[in-house]
Design a protein around this motif. Structure first.
Motif: not given
Ligand SMILES: [Zn+2]
Length: 360
Positions: A248, A251, A287
């Motif tokens: 991800n 992150k 996200d």
């Protein structure tokens, strides 16, 4: 413990979307919305393409469609005189404002062998180009496909034990329904963990407890460098990048995110001996890919980068070629009756609350 104690929203959201799609279809509203929402084109997103499997526990089924559904989709597009184009061509049409004809691109994420065995033969029937986004560790045979490993763990277990802080939690996995519930909770918990190493630590522990070999799963499912090298010579196939580890990106530190993008590109270019100009963000939702990642992809020299944010393409997307939305061909909705709804743009407009551009 966020994720574990909350009810899973996934099933609820699936149900809402499915009912919404059916309501749109049966009301004919998608025809009324078409002129406003259809846009200039679309990028379709696929993961696995293979014949349906038996078994009640298939928690990753939304990531797979049958070859027949892909064929129905291509046939639908052809019958509506929609051009099927490569990502290079899509980029050119977007930035040059060539919108006389509507167009669609087909993209396949992760680099699964079933893409070669089941998707490409169908795409070839329609002379349709496609782009396969490869995570370089997957092609290396060292990839960690944790969502598939989690499925394998739960499939063979009758209960799953995890430790969250000082608490020991046990999930029943004796029936298909219990396995699905355990998968939903554990999947959401793993994705919500703060760092990539937390996720890797937990899935490694689960695999060790239940004797699941994650590297073997990767080698069984993913195209190797040798296989990709042969595929890349097909004029209908473009190979794009999808990071090294399938992390991800949002992150990661900026330095690591930039490296994941640049190094995967260099690795693929080196292995295949051809330029890699297109990128897909792993997970690809809000996200996992935002303004910082869109800028990194542009700075890294990618012509296009695709998200998993749902949406059709509009002229305005030309200004954001590294933040392109896609239409998911979702294994949970493999009903040819929804194809007109998907290509009308009404389904994603509903999802986006009628905002025309989600990426801007
Ligand atoms: Zn992926």
């Amino acid at each position: 413990m966020p994720g574990v104690d909350q009810p899973s929203m996934k099933q609820l959201r699936n149900n809402v979307i499915r009912v919404g799609l059916e309501a749109l279809y049966f009301s004919g509203a998608h025809h009324l919305l078409r002129p406003l929402l259809a846009g200039v084109g679309a990028i379709f997103m696929l993961h696995h393409v293979r014949p349906p499997r038996d078994g009640a526990f298939q928690p990753n089924r939304h990531l797979e469609v049958a070859p027949e559904f892909l064929r129905a989709t291509l046939s639908h597009l052809r019958s509506h005189d929609i051009d099927i184009v490569s990502m290079d061509e899509l980029h050119d049409r977007l930035v040059q404002g060539q919108f006389v004809r509507r167009f669609a691109a087909f993209t396949l994420d992760d680099g699964y062998r079933n893409n070669r065995d089941f998707a490409l033969p169908v795409l070839r029937e329609f002379d349709a180009p496609s782009t396969i986004y490869v995570a370089s560790d997957f092609a290396e045979g060292t990839g960690r496909l944790w969502w598939i490993a989690l499925e394998a763990v739960i499939a063979k277990a009758d209960h799953i034990d995890i430790r969250v802080g000082n608490a020991a939690l046990r999930f029943d996995a004796t029936t298909a329904a219990a396995k699905q519930a355990a998968f939903d909770r554990l999947h959401d918990w793993l994705r919500a963990l703060p760092g990539e190493h937390d996720l890797q630590r937990e899935i490694t522990a689960l695999c060790a407890q239940h004797d699941v070999d994650m590297a073997q799963l990767c080698r069984d499912l993913c195209l190797s460098w040798d296989e990709l090298k042969r595929l890349a010579t097909d004029p209908l196939v473009t190979i794009g990048a999808h990071t090294i580890t399938h992390c991800n990106l949002a992150k990661q530190s900026e330095e690591i995110a930039a490296r994941e993008m640049a190094a995967s590109r260099v690795r693929i270019e080196h292995a295949l001996g051809r330029p890699v100009l297109h990128f897909a963000y792993p997970y690809g939702d809000r996200d996992a890919a935002g303004e910082r990642e869109f800028a990194l992809a542009a700075a890294g020299g990618f012509k296009t980068a695709v998200t998993t944010r749902p949406g059709m393409l509009f002229a305005e997307n030309a200004g954001h070629p590294t933040a392109l939305p896609r239409i998911s061909l979702n294994g949970n909705y493999q009903d040819a009756r929804i194809l007109p709804v998907l290509t009308s743009g009404a389904a994603t407009a509903m999802w986006n609350g009628l905002r025309r551009i989600a990426a801007a």
